[in-house]
Motif scaffolding. Structure first.
Motif, PDB file in Angstrom:
ATOM      1  N   ASP A  81       5.289   3.443   2.758  1.00  0.00           N
ATOM      2  CA  ASP A  81       6.374   4.414   2.597  1.00  0.00           C
ATOM      3  C   ASP A  81       6.018   5.746   3.240  1.00  0.00           C
ATOM      4  O   ASP A  81       6.855   6.375   3.886  1.00  0.00           O
ATOM      5  CB  ASP A  81       6.692   4.620   1.116  1.00  0.00           C
ATOM      6  N   GLU A  82       4.784   6.168   3.078  1.00  0.00           N
ATOM      7  CA  GLU A  82       4.366   7.463   3.612  1.00  0.00           C
ATOM      8  C   GLU A  82       4.491   7.529   5.126  1.00  0.00           C
ATOM      9  O   GLU A  82       4.894   8.541   5.692  1.00  0.00           O
ATOM     10  CB  GLU A  82       2.916   7.755   3.200  1.00  0.00           C
ATOM     11  N   GLY A 106      -3.753  -0.840  -6.070  1.00  0.00           N
ATOM     12  CA  GLY A 106      -3.968   0.598  -6.112  1.00  0.00           C
ATOM     13  C   GLY A 106      -5.401   1.063  -5.940  1.00  0.00           C
ATOM     14  O   GLY A 106      -5.712   2.217  -6.219  1.00  0.00           O
ATOM     15  N   SER A 127       0.845  -1.200   0.000  1.00  0.00           N
ATOM     16  CA  SER A 127       0.000   0.000   0.000  1.00  0.00           C
ATOM     17  C   SER A 127       0.876   1.244   0.000  1.00  0.00           C
ATOM     18  O   SER A 127       2.038   1.189   0.412  1.00  0.00           O
ATOM     19  CB  SER A 127      -0.924   0.017   1.226  1.00  0.00           C
ATOM     20  N   PRO A 128       0.324   2.372  -0.425  1.00  0.00           N
ATOM     21  CA  PRO A 128       1.113   3.605  -0.446  1.00  0.00           C
ATOM     22  C   PRO A 128       1.434   4.122   0.952  1.00  0.00           C
ATOM     23  O   PRO A 128       2.375   4.898   1.127  1.00  0.00           O
ATOM     24  CB  PRO A 128       0.211   4.587  -1.192  1.00  0.00           C
TER      25      PRO A 128
END
Length: 169
Positions: free
Chosen positions: A39-40, A64, A35-36
């Motif tokens: 890293d965030e 996504g 999932s994004p």
């Protein structure tokens, strides 16, 4: 589902593509790339600690997008699919799961989420917790799950893989 990439560590035998976790791969280190938010927010999807593997909160975020919007049963199956795929990177299966946690956004979804859990884990029967929360990071998400798994000798297996890699020219 999207193949996970390795955040820290290495993939051993059976890897698919550059940095991807494929069927039959065994990982040393930490698994990520699902999932994004990883890293965030600076976390890994799964981390091995000795003979244990801990899988971070997983949702129906796949390729996504959020799958099965409005369907708590199918979102639960998808979320467990993400978590189980992370475990598979260590060579673990549903039979190695010793604890599950399910966070749901509405009590009315408890039966459907519980039904999905029972269908997946009825034979394994891990310790389980279900908690109703005010919300998740995306309001379309209805359920988030966590997994803890254990396999006696896992740490030794991962150490052996590391030692074998060190012997290669």
């Amino acid at each position: 589902m999207t193949d996970g990439r390795i955040v820290r560590g290495e993939v051993e035998h059976g890897a698919v593509g550059h940095g991807a976790v494929g069927h039959g791969a065994v990982v040393r280190g930490r698994v990520g790339g699902f999932s994004p938010w990883e890293d965030e927010f600076g976390y890994s999807r799964a981390v091995a600690a000795g003979d244990h593997v801990h899988v971070a909160g997983s949702t129906a975020w796949v390729d996504g997008r959020i799958e099965h919007e409005g369907d708590p049963y199918r979102q639960t199956l998808a979320a467990f699919g993400v978590g189980l795929k992370a475990l598979a990177a260590y060579g673990l299966t549903i039979d190695d799961v010793v604890r599950t946690r399910m966070y749901i956004t509405h009590v009315r979804d408890a039966e459907e989420v519980g039904r999905a859990h029972r269908e997946l884990f009825d034979a394994a029967r891990p310790a389980a917790t279900m908690v109703v929360v005010e919300g998740l990071i995306d309001s379309r998400m209805m359920v988030e799950i966590e997994l803890d798994a254990y396999r006696s000798g896992l740490a030794k297996t991962l150490e052996t893989l590391e030692a074998l890699e060190g012997e290669q020219p």
